[in-house]
Enzyme design. Structure first.
Site, short mmCIF file in Angstrom:
data_model
loop_
_atom_site.label_atom_id
_atom_site.label_comp_id
_atom_site.label_asym_id
_atom_site.label_seq_id
_atom_site.Cartn_x
_atom_site.Cartn_y
_atom_site.Cartn_z
N ASP A 263 4.79 -3.21 -8.28
CA ASP A 263 3.85 -3.25 -7.17
C ASP A 263 3.38 -1.81 -6.92
O ASP A 263 3.91 -0.86 -7.48
CB ASP A 263 4.48 -3.87 -5.91
C1 BGC Z 1 0.66 -5.48 -2.67
C2 BGC Z 1 0.42 -6.39 -3.85
C3 BGC Z 1 -0.97 -6.15 -4.39
C4 BGC Z 1 -1.09 -4.70 -4.77
C5 BGC Z 1 -2.41 -4.34 -5.40
C6 BGC Z 1 0.32 -4.04 -2.96
O1 BGC Z 1 0.33 -3.27 -1.82
O2 BGC Z 1 2.01 -5.61 -2.27
O3 BGC Z 1 0.60 -7.73 -3.49
O4 BGC Z 1 -1.23 -7.00 -5.46
O5 BGC Z 1 -0.92 -3.91 -3.61
O6 BGC Z 1 -3.44 -4.32 -4.52
#
Ligand code: BGC
Length: 749
Positions: A263
Site C-alpha cells: 500500500d
Molecule cells: C489506500 C489504498 C489505495 C492506495 C492508492 C492508499 O492510501 O490505502 O487502498 O489503493 O492508497 O491510492
C-alpha cells in the site's frame, strides 16, 4: 510474448532495470512535457530512476497516458511498457453506490455489472488495473473505511469480492475493456483497534482464518491479478513485512502467482512501525516477504541494488518479483498494445454513455435500505387529502457530492441532485418545495479530501436565514423529506470518528423542523452505519441511501415516490450507540447470555445502559410490501458425514414465502445456521445463503436452500478445517434476528 520470451527478456535486463520494474510513482512525476523535479528530489529519486519506473498510479486520460507510455518506453533499454493503475472503486465516470451500499443489495451480480461498466470506462481512459475490490471484513463503524467494504459478513464479502473481480477482468484480462483487479488490503486491515485508522490489529489465528481470510482467499481463487498488503500490524508484524502472511499463506497455501503490491508508502512505514532500523532493512524485509511493487517510496529504488550486489539480498528474490510484473503486463497484452484500450474519443465524450447512466439509476435503489416506515412511504405523486404538498428540507437537497470519498474521476456536474430530479420528474403533480436549511458541513468547517478541499463558506447570517427559510417551508408542507447526513470527506481513508451520528448542526435543523412538522421522512447519507436513535424515534420513515453515485437524485426520487422500492438489507449492523461498537450479528455466545428485556439478574453479559442488540440488525430492511414466512421445514432431520449428497450428506430447508401486502415486492430470504456445540465456540448465527424473491400481491412461493456438510465446516480445535457431528439449527427469515428455525443433526455413519 511467450513465456520463453519473457524469460529471455528478464535474463537480459540490467539490475537497475529490474529494480525499476518494482517502482510505482504517481502521475506528478510525469507532469507536463518534461519531468517534475520537485517530487523527485523530495522523494530522493533521480531522473534515471524515474525513467526506469515500471508503473504509474492515479493518472488518467487517454491522451496523457498514451504520451507517458510512448515517452518512457522509448527511454527504457528494453522498451518495457508501463502499467497504469488507479483507485476505481465504485465507478469511474459513471459512479455507482459505495461498496458498503452494494453489499446491502445482497446481489453480487449487480456489483459484477458495476465493475464491468467501471472497467470499460477506466480502460478507455488508458488504465490497466484498479486497486479494487477491498474485501476487508469490517465490524467497527468508527473506522472510516467501512464504506469501502461490503460489510461485516465473511460469506457476503467473498461473494461480492469475486463478483467484482469477474466484472473487472472478465474471462481474460487482455480483452478489450477489461482491467486487472487487486484484492486489498491483505490482511486484517478492517479490524484496527478502537476503529482508529492504521492502528494495530490483534486477531487470533482462528478468528483470522475463520472470519477475515475467506474473502481474500476467494478473491485469489476468482483470479485477481494483484493483491495489496495492508498498512496494519497483525500479531505485531506489519503486513508489508509479514513473510508468514505473504509467502506461507498467500503464495504457499493459496497458490497466488500474481503481483503483490505494497500500500502507499507502506514499505517506508516499516521504519515508523519500528521493525526496520533503516531503509536497507525495510527493503530487505519487504522483498523477503515477497512484496513485488513499492508504491510511492524510494526504498526499493535506493536500497536494493547495493544489498543485491553485496549478496545480502538474493538475486532470485528480485527476479521472481520482476517476472511476476512482466507476466502481468504480458497478460494485459501490453507488449503488443502498450496503450491497450486508451481512446481519446471516449475520453473527450460530452456525455456519460446513456446505458451506463440508466444502469446506475436502476441499481442505486437496490442498495437503499428502508430502516423505518410507518406507512408514510411511498409518497403520493399526485396531491391527496393528507398530502397536499411536500417540502424537501436539508443540506443534501441540492448536493452534488454524493459519490463517496473514493470517487476521484467523475465530473461533478454530471451528478444528479435530488432537486434536479424533482424538477425533471414529469409525472409528479403533487406540489414540492425545497430549502437546504444548512450546509452538510458545519459553520466554518473544512477538510482536505483526495479530490479537493471542502469548506463551508457561508457566513453566520446566511446560515441563519437558510435555517429560518427551511423551517418556514417545512411548516407549510404536509410532509417534510429531510436529506441529511455525513459529508463524504468524513468517511473513507483517514476518517475514523468517535461519534457516529448525523452532524449536530444538522440535528439542530431536524429538531427545529420536527417542532413545526413531525411528518418527517429522513433520507440518510453516510459512509458508515450511524447512530440514528433520535431520528429513528422521531421521524416517520428513514431511508438509508449511503452515497448513491451519479444518478443518486433520480434514484432517491424514484424510490420515495414508489416508482421503485428500496431493495437493500443491511450488510453491516447499525449500532444503538457508539459504545456498543464493534457490534455484529455473528458473535459468539457467552457463558452468561442475555436477551434484551429479560429480567435475568445482575451478572449476565449485557450493558446496563443500552441494549445488547444494535438498533438495526444485519440483514434488516423493509420494502414497500410485507411478507410472511411459513415455519421452516426440512427434507430430513439428519445428514450423514462423508457421504455423497444423494446418499444423505445434504438436506433441503424450505419456507413458503407470501407477499401479504398490496404491491409487488422483492424479499431477501436469508438462511442462517447455528452449530449448537463444537470443539470451539461457534457463532450464534452464520449467513449461509440468500435469495432475492419477487412476488406479486397475495402470491406465495416455496423457497428452498440446500444445506450441505461443506456449509458446516470450520476451524476445529486442532485448526483442521471440517465439520463435526452434532445438532444444528437452520433459520430462514428476513434478517439475522429471525427465530424461524428448525433443528437437524449431522452424524457419523
Ligand atoms: C489506500 C489504498 C489505495 C492506495 C492508492 C492508499 O492510501 O490505502 O487502498 O489503493 O492508497 O491510492
Amino acid at each position: 510474448m511467450t513465456s520463453e520470451q519473457i524469460q529471455t527478456l528478464l535474463a537480459d535486463m540490467s539490475l537497475q532495470e529490474k529494480i525499476g520494474q518494482l517502482i510505482q510513482l504517481t502521475g506528478v512525476f510525469y507532469a507536463g512535457e518534461g519531468m517534475a523535479t520537485g517530487p523527485m528530489s523530495e522523494m530522493g529519486l533521480t531522473r534515471e530512476q524515474v525513467d526506469m519506473a515500471g508503473s504509474v498510479l492515479s493518472s488518467v486520460g487517454a491522451a496523457r497516458l498514451k504520451n507517458i507510455q510512448k515517452t518512457y518506453m522509448e527511454k527504457q533499454p528494453h522498451h518495457i511498457p508501463l502499467l497504469f493503475m488507479a483507485d476505481v472503486i465504485n465507478g469511474f465516470r459513471t459512479v455507482f453506490p459505495i461498496p458498503l451500499a452494494q453489499g446491502c443489495s445482497f446481489d453480487p451480480e449487480l456489483s459484477r455489472e458495476m465493475a464491468r461498466v467501471s472497467a470499460r470506462e477506466a480502460a478507455r481512459t488508458g488504465l490497466h488495473a484498479t486497486f479494487s475490490p477491498m474485501v476487508d471484513l469490517v465490524r467497527d463503524a468508527r473506522w472510516g473505511r467501512v464504506m469501502e467494504s461490503t460489510g461485516e459478513d465473511p460469506y457476503l464479502n467473498g461473494l461480492f469480492g469475486s463478483a467484482m473481480i469477474r466484472g473487472y477482468q472478465g474471462e481474460n484480462v487482455g480483452e478489450k475493456d477489461r482491467i486487472a483487479a487487486c484484492v486489498k488490503h491483505f490482511a486484517g486491515y478492517g479490524a484496527p483497534m478502537g476503529g482508529r485508522e492504521y492502528n494495530q490489529v490483534e486477531l487470533s489465528e482462528r478468528t483470522l482464518r475463520q472470519d477475515y481470510m475467506p474473502s481474500y482467499r476467494q478473491g485469489v481463487e476468482a483470479g485477481a491479478e494483484l493483491v495489496m498488503t495492508s498498512f496494519n500490524t497483525l500479531g505485531r508484524v506489519p503486513a508489508t513485512a509479514n513473510r508468514e502472511l505473504m509467502q506461507d499463506i498467500l503464495r504457499g497455501e493459496w497458490g497466488f502467482e500474481g503481483v503483490l503490491i505494497s500500500d502507499w508508502a507502506a514499505i517506508r512505514e516499516l521504519l515508523a512501525h519500528g521493525i526496520a532500523a533503516d531503509r536497507d532493512e525495510a527493503a530487505y524485509l519487504a522483498l523477503r516477504a515477497g512484496v513485488d511493487i513499492d508504491m510511492m517510496t524510494d526504498v526499493y529504488a535506493n536500497h536494493l541494488e547495493r544489498q543485491i550486489r553485496e549478496g545480502k539480498i538474493p538475486m532470485e528474490w528480485l527476479d521472481a518479483s520482476v517476472l511476476r510484473i512482466l507476466n502481468l503486463k504480458n497478460k494485459l497484452g501490453l507488449f503488443e498494445h502498450p496503450c491497450k484500450d486508451a481512446d481519446e474519443a471516449y475520453d473527450g465524450a460530452a456525455d456519460i454513455e446513456p446505458a451506463h447512466r440508466a444502469f446506475a439509476r436502476k441499481a442505486a435503489p437496490e442498495t437503499f435500505v428502508l430502516l423505518k416506515n410507518d406507512g408514510i412511504l411511498p409518497l403520493p405523486t399526485a396531491p391527496t387529502e393528507r398530502v397536499r404538498n411536500i417540502a424537501f428540507v436539508g443540506p443534501y437537497v441540492d448536493e452534488k457530492r454524493i459519490c463517496g470519498s473514493w470517487s476521484l474521476f467523475y465530473n461533478m456536474e454530471e451528478n444528479v441532485t435530488i432537486q434536479e430530479a424533482l424538477e425533471q420528474a414529469r409525472t409528479l403533480t403533487v406540489p414540492v418545495s425545497w430549502a437546504k436549511g444548512c450546509q452538510v458541513l458545519d459553520y466554518g468547517q473544512e477538510r482536505d479530501g483526495f479530490r479537493d478541499h471542502v469548506k463551508n463558506t457561508c457566513g453566520r447570517e446566511e446560515l441563519e436565514a437558510m435555517e429560518a427559510e427551511a423551517v418556514r417551508v417545512a411548516r407549510e408542507a404536509d410532509v417534510v423529506v429531510m436529506p441529511m447526513g455525513e459529508h463524504h470527506e468524513y468517511t473513507g481513508e483517514g476518517s475514523a470518528r468517535t461519534e457516529i451520528g448525523i452532524p449536530e448542526h444538522q440535528m439542530e435543523l431536524f429538531r427545529r423542523v420536527y417542532a413545526v412538522n413531525p411528518n418527517i421522512v429522513v433520507v440518510s447519507f453516510s459512509g458508515r452505519p450511524l447512530d440514528l436513535r433520535e431520528v429513528s424515534r422521531k421521524a416517520r420513515a428513514v431511508l438509508q441511501v449511503w452515497f448513491p453515485g451519479t444518478e443518486g437524485g433520480h434514484a432517491i426520487v424514484d424510490t420515495l415516490f414508489g416508482e421503485t422500492e428500496p431493495g437493500g438489507r443491511l450488510s453491516m449492523s447499525f449500532p444503538y450507540n457508539v459504545g456498543q461498537v464493534p457490534v455484529y450479528y455473528s458473535e459468539l455466545p457467552t457463558g452468561r447470555p442475555h436477551l434484551d428485556g429479560a429480567a435475568d439478574g445482575r451478572c449476565v453479559s449485557r450493558y446496563i445502559d443500552a441494549p445488547n442488540k444494535p438498533l438495526y440488525v444485519f440483514g434488516y430492511g423493509m420494502g414497500y410490501t410485507t411478507f410472511s414466512y411459513s415455519p421452516v421445514t426440512l427434507s430430513r432431520g439428519d445428514m450423514v458425514m462423508g457421504k455423497k449428497a444423494a446418499e444423505g450428506s445434504a438436506l433441503t430447508a424450505a419456507v413458503t414465502l407470501t407477499n401479504t401486502g398490496s404491491r409487488p415486492g422483492t424479499e431477501v430470504v436469508q438462511l442462517y445456521i447455528r452449530d449448537m456445540a463444537g470443539s470451539v465456540a461457534r457463532p450464534v448465527r452464520e449467513l449461509k445463503g440468500f435469495q432475492r424473491v419477487t412476488l406479486g400481491p397475495g402470491e406465495s412461493r416455496q423457497v428452498c436452500f440446500d444445506i450441505t456438510e461443506e456449509m458446516l465446516r470450520f476451524y476445529r480445535l486442532d485448526m483442521s478445517y471440517g465439520a463435526e457431528p452434532g445438532q444444528f439449527m437452520a433459520y430462514i427469515g428476513s434478517d439475522s434476528d429471525t427465530q424461524n428455525g428448525a433443528s437437524f443433526s449431522l452424524r457419523q455413519e
